[in-house]
Design a protein around this motif. Structure first.
Motif: not given
Length: 372
Positions: A342-352
């Motif tokens: 799982t990738k949290t929104p903080e890592e991806e800087h966007m969305g869910g």
């Protein structure tokens, strides 16, 4: 194939997944207690129609259904393909049948060219427009492309009576190439279709205007086609609806769609409301994100499974319940497990929250394809 290899399931859920995976893996399948406790037990007409379709595209399948329709035995034959026609049950959309054909078509002996008749756009199944806009580019990522890969809408049909017709053709492939598709990138443009059949052509314009009212705040490059079918090409029932797709700089395509209530069912929908709600659904899908939208998650996972013995990675939005069940089925039919991070929104800087799915392909090879 002795009884040892035969997989056994109960209940009517996920019937399509089971039949499609049984056909690809060549494992016989038994499903019991299909709606056994209901007043009207057994297979529904749309499921029976789906089983007939599977029988048409394969050669030498053995299908046994008991008298009440509550149990089904299926021994898959070879995927044959060729030029076919099929009348789908009007109680479900053509999308119900087309989704499964998209999984099977690349592995036929002869390139598939099939005419499907029925309901092209409804509120339950993915419409033909959405599958054309999202599933075909996804197949191309796995190396299934060519002039003959197309979905063409000849006539639109709305529920309850249908009357639509589409042509789906797909080339065959010996092997699939692995994919690394982990960065969807930013949205660069939005395209869509607003269609109206047997109602005023103004309906489509009203939907487009209200959808643009929401989407123009985010992005200037928006083009929504209006598609008004007249006469014989408009099917047998009135209705209207909209399908929107957002395309990213890296070629990920996310989609959303809505259709009006079928004639004589539920309250009348205003085209303005439908346009706004469809735009909001698209924004919701963009928020969920990932490289593949929620309609095609299972198709992407299946193509990864059937790829060469190499690592494939795809970033998805939150998994839908249908996809979660599909992963369980992949494990029983192909003994394949995915690594899920799982990738949290903080890592991806966007969305869910996002999920990174990784697997090594089973090295599936199209045995039915003729060598020329």
């Amino acid at each position: 194939a002795g009884e040892a290899h035969c997989l056994s399931y109960t209940g009517c859920n996920f019937l399509r997944q089971r039949l499609v995976l049984a056909t690809l893996s060549g494992r016989p399948l038994k499903i019991r207690k299909i709606r056994a406790k209901e007043e009207d037990p057994g297979l529904r007409d749309f499921e029976a129609s789906f089983i007939r379709l599977i029988d048409k595209v394969t050669n030498g399948s053995r299908i046994e259904i008991n008298q009440t329709g509550t149990s089904l035995y299926y021994q898959p034959g070879l995927l044959y393909g060729g030029s076919l026609e099929h009348d789908c049950s009007p109680s479900r959309g053509i999308g119900y049948y087309l989704e499964s054909l998209l999984c099977l078509a690349p592995f036929m002996k002869h390139p598939l060219k099939i005419v499907l008749r029925g309901v092209t756009n409804d509120q339950v199944d993915p419409s033909v427009d959405v599958l054309k806009a999202t599933a075909l580019p996804l197949l191309k990522k796995f190396g299934i492309d060519g002039e003959s890969l197309e979905i063409k809408i000849n006539r639109r049909g709305m529920p309850p009576k249908g009357g639509g017709e589409i042509l789906f053709s797909c080339p065959v492939r010996k092997v699939l190439q692995p994919v690394q598709f982990t960065d969807p990138g930013k949205i660069k443009r939005i395209r869509g279709t607003a269609y109206s059949v047997r109602v005023s052509p103004q309906m489509a314009n009203r939907m487009v205007e209200s959808a643009r009212g929401i989407l123009n705040k985010f992005l200037p490059d928006i083009y929504i086609y209006t598609d008004h079918m007249k006469g014989a090409s408009s099917g047998k029932s009135p209705g209207f609806g909209m399908c929107l797709t957002a395309e990213t700089i890296n070629g990920a395509i996310l989609s959303a769609e809505l259709a009006s209530n079928p004639q004589g069912q539920g309250a009348a929908v205003l085209p303005e409301e439908l346009g706004q709600n469809c735009a909001k659904l698209l924004l919701e899908e963009v928020y969920r994100g990932g490289c593949v939208d929620s309609t095609n998650q299972s198709l992407a996972l299946l193509l990864m499974t059937l790829g060469q013995r190499d690592v494939s990675k795809v970033l998805l939005g939150p998994l839908s319940p249908y996809t979660i069940e599909f992963l369980r089925h992949l494990r029983s039919f192909f003994q394949i497990m995915f690594k899920i991070e799982t990738k949290t929104p903080e890592e991806e800087h966007m969305g869910g929250e996002k999920v990174l799915m990784t697997c090594v392909g089973t090295g599936f090879c199209n045995l039915s394809k003729t060598i020329r």
